[in-house]
Design a protein around this motif. Structure first.
Motif, short mmCIF file in Angstrom:
data_model
loop_
_atom_site.label_atom_id
_atom_site.label_comp_id
_atom_site.label_asym_id
_atom_site.label_seq_id
_atom_site.Cartn_x
_atom_site.Cartn_y
_atom_site.Cartn_z
N PHE A 212 0.82 -1.22 0.00
CA PHE A 212 0.00 0.00 0.00
C PHE A 212 0.85 1.27 0.00
O PHE A 212 0.33 2.37 -0.01
N LYS B 182 7.57 13.94 18.30
CA LYS B 182 6.70 12.76 18.16
C LYS B 182 7.32 11.93 17.06
O LYS B 182 7.24 12.29 15.88
N PRO C 101 4.05 8.48 17.10
CA PRO C 101 2.86 8.64 16.27
C PRO C 101 2.15 7.30 16.12
O PRO C 101 2.70 6.25 16.46
N GLY C 102 0.93 7.35 15.61
CA GLY C 102 0.24 6.10 15.26
C GLY C 102 0.93 5.56 14.02
O GLY C 102 2.00 6.02 13.64
N GLY C 103 0.31 4.63 13.38
CA GLY C 103 0.91 4.12 12.15
C GLY C 103 1.59 2.79 12.38
O GLY C 103 1.99 2.46 13.49
N GLY C 104 1.64 2.03 11.30
CA GLY C 104 2.36 0.78 11.35
C GLY C 104 1.49 -0.44 11.60
O GLY C 104 1.80 -1.52 11.10
N GLU D 108 -1.58 -0.72 10.60
CA GLU D 108 -2.45 -0.79 9.40
C GLU D 108 -3.82 -1.32 9.80
O GLU D 108 -4.61 -0.58 10.34
N ASN E 166 -0.11 7.49 19.62
CA ASN E 166 -1.39 7.53 18.90
C ASN E 166 -1.62 6.16 18.26
O ASN E 166 -0.73 5.31 18.25
N LEU F 280 -5.43 1.96 8.75
CA LEU F 280 -5.42 2.22 7.30
C LEU F 280 -6.59 1.44 6.69
O LEU F 280 -6.62 0.22 6.76
N ILE G 211 -6.46 7.96 14.69
CA ILE G 211 -6.54 8.62 13.38
C ILE G 211 -6.86 7.59 12.30
O ILE G 211 -6.02 6.76 11.96
N HIS H 208 -4.71 5.76 -0.07
CA HIS H 208 -4.44 6.43 -1.36
C HIS H 208 -3.72 5.44 -2.27
O HIS H 208 -2.55 5.12 -2.02
N LYS I 24 -8.85 12.13 15.39
CA LYS I 24 -8.35 13.13 14.43
C LYS I 24 -8.92 12.93 13.05
O LYS I 24 -8.94 11.80 12.55
N TYR J 111 -7.65 13.60 9.68
CA TYR J 111 -6.34 13.95 9.10
C TYR J 111 -6.60 14.56 7.73
O TYR J 111 -6.83 13.84 6.74
N MET K 266 -5.23 13.37 4.30
CA MET K 266 -5.74 12.18 3.61
C MET K 266 -7.19 12.33 3.15
O MET K 266 -7.56 11.74 2.14
O1 V47 Z 1 1.76 3.78 8.88
C1 V47 Z 1 1.21 4.62 4.00
C2 V47 Z 1 -0.06 5.12 6.13
C3 V47 Z 1 1.02 5.90 7.96
C4 V47 Z 1 -0.33 5.10 2.57
O2 V47 Z 1 0.11 9.90 15.04
C5 V47 Z 1 -0.82 5.39 3.84
O3 V47 Z 1 -0.54 11.95 14.83
C6 V47 Z 1 -2.81 6.09 2.94
O4 V47 Z 1 0.69 7.16 10.87
N1 V47 Z 1 -2.41 5.78 1.69
C7 V47 Z 1 1.91 7.01 8.44
N2 V47 Z 1 -2.04 5.87 4.04
C8 V47 Z 1 1.08 8.24 8.81
C9 V47 Z 1 0.62 8.19 10.24
C10 V47 Z 1 0.09 9.40 10.88
C11 V47 Z 1 -0.40 10.43 10.11
C12 V47 Z 1 -0.87 11.57 10.75
C13 V47 Z 1 -0.83 11.71 12.11
C14 V47 Z 1 -0.32 10.68 12.86
C15 V47 Z 1 -0.25 10.84 14.34
C16 V47 Z 1 0.14 9.52 12.26
O5 V47 Z 1 0.53 6.26 6.68
C17 V47 Z 1 1.59 4.53 7.73
C18 V47 Z 1 0.53 3.93 6.85
O6 V47 Z 1 -0.49 3.35 7.62
N3 V47 Z 1 0.15 5.05 4.70
N4 V47 Z 1 0.93 4.64 2.69
C19 V47 Z 1 -1.19 5.30 1.45
N5 V47 Z 1 -0.80 4.99 0.20
#
Ligand code: V47
Length: 360
Positions: A75, A142, A176-179, A181, A216, A220, A251, A256, A291, A293, A296
């Motif tokens: 992704f 962060k 941050p959040g993320g990872g 998925e 956070n 995804l 979040i 995308h 949030k 965001y 996105m």
């Molecule tokens: O872990 C990667 C995602 C994340 C794509 O903690 C995608 O405040 C959409 O975690 N389409 C990173 N998403 C961004 C993130 C984040 C963003 C804003 C605020 C905070 C916070 C955290 O972006 C990745 C993944 O899940 N990601 N590629 C994509 N093509």
């Protein structure tokens, strides 16, 4: 008190008014109903109860230190293999240069994420944090998703506790959040088999929380996951939050597809974006903040999301890369004035916050 065009929501309305927790079946209904406005009213009720007429934003700067990544998730449009065209790793001098470019900007948080680059040792991460802290002592850092933290520990042959301690000492404020998925072994197998699994992600986050690092959480959505997997993901986060209380905001991340291996998939619609905000607000009863965001879901929908359960628009960002490389059409950054205008014209009071939701 609420009237719904989908009468099945009556039961959920009663639970929300009584402050009762929603179960997985309720969560599925929130996603599956066509009564978007009904779900939105419920989420708005919860948001109001928690935050009155306030909505938050932060003055922040994103720094992506490397896009070299060994995970190569399907992704992702941001990652590159080492040595290939477009691959980059910022030197400490590059980071200093970025900070000096924005020396006059008001910045309360520096948001740092990057790929899993085996060439970077613990020294790099320490120097990165220390350099930023020295130049911007009042901005919270962060940095690093749980996936990066686990990789930094493994790649440096250090225990998780030692790793977190070192990063904290060098200036890490929160993660941050993320990872994660979508926490589902089925989805992981299809889209991100090289990435740590859901259990490892949860264990890492729990270790961070126990070490006093707030984080956070994200989800995804809009690729191959099922509604049931979304609901299970939210309930899994809610369970960890019951245990640690260490999550700050949730979040939802709208997929995308452009420039990814999943470019054949149609991106989520506005309805799906709003439902994910509302479902998060209704299911995550132990999270203070949801949030929207704007990067996105776009500035305009993010503003509407403030009436569907979101209480925070994230930040000014200055220059976003991960989503824009995957085709985002939103601005790369916004001014404080623009963020305040988005909030106030949604009928709410804009509150500039720090990373811990204290008013600035
Ligand atoms: O872990 C990667 C995602 C994340 C794509 O903690 C995608 O405040 C959409 O975690 N389409 C990173 N998403 C961004 C993130 C984040 C963003 C804003 C605020 C905070 C916070 C955290 O972006 C990745 C993944 O899940 N990601 N590629 C994509 N093509």
């Amino acid at each position: 008190m609420f009237s719904f065009s989908d009468k099945r929501l009556d039961k959920i309305g009663k639970k929300i008014i009584k402050g009762e927790r929603l179960n997985a079946k309720d969560g599925l209904l929130v996603y599956n109903t066509h009564d978007l406005l009904g779900v939105g009213r419920l989420a708005d009720y919860v948001r109001k109860k928690l935050h009155g007429n306030k909505a938050y934003y932060i003055s922040n700067l994103h720094i992506n230190y490397t896009n070299v990544c060994i995970n190569r998730c399907l992704f992702c449009a941001f990652a590159r293999d080492k040595g290939t065209q477009g691959a980059f790793t910022l030197s400490i001098e590059d980071v200093k240069k970025i900070l000096s470019e924005y020396k006059d900007a008001s910045i309360n948080e520096i948001h740092i994420v990057g790929g899993l680059n085996p060439a970077l040792g613990m020294d790099y991460y320490i120097e990165l944090l220390e350099t930023i802290k020295k130049i911007r002592p009042f901005a919270a850092i962060k940095a690093f998703t749980a996936v990066e933290i686990e990789f930094i520990a493994r790649n440096s042959n250090l225990s998780m506790d030692e790793t977190i301690e070192k990063l904290k000492k060098a200036g890490l404020s929160m993660t941050p959040g993320g990872g994660a998925e979508v926490i589902s072994s089925r989805v992981r197998e299809k889209l991100f088999p090289a990435k740590i699994d859901g259990k490892k992600w949860l264990d890492t986050v729990e270790t961070l929380h126990n070490a006093g690092i707030v984080s956070n959480a994200t989800m995804l959505y809009g690729h191959v996951e099922t509604t049931r997997e979304r609901v299970d993901h939210l309930i899994t986060l809610r369970e960890l939050q019951d245990k640690t209380g260490g999550f700050s905001a949730f979040i939802p991340l709208s997929f995308h597809p452009e420039n990814t291996k999943l470019s054949h998939i149609s991106p989520p619609t506005a309805i799906d974006d709003l439902k994910n905000i509302a479902a998060a607000r209704l299911i995550l009863d132990n999270f203070d903040h949801i949030k929207a965001y704007w990067v996105m879901i776009g500035e305009k929908l993010a503003q509407i999301a403030l009436s569907f359960g979101a209480d925070d628009l994230d930040g000014t960002i200055i220059e976003e890369k991960i989503t824009h490389m995957a085709g985002a059409k939103s601005a790369k950054g916004l001014t404080q004035k623009q963020m305040r205008h988005m909030i106030s014209s949604a009928g709410l009071i804009p509150v500039e916050r720090d990373s811990f939701y204290m008013p600035v």
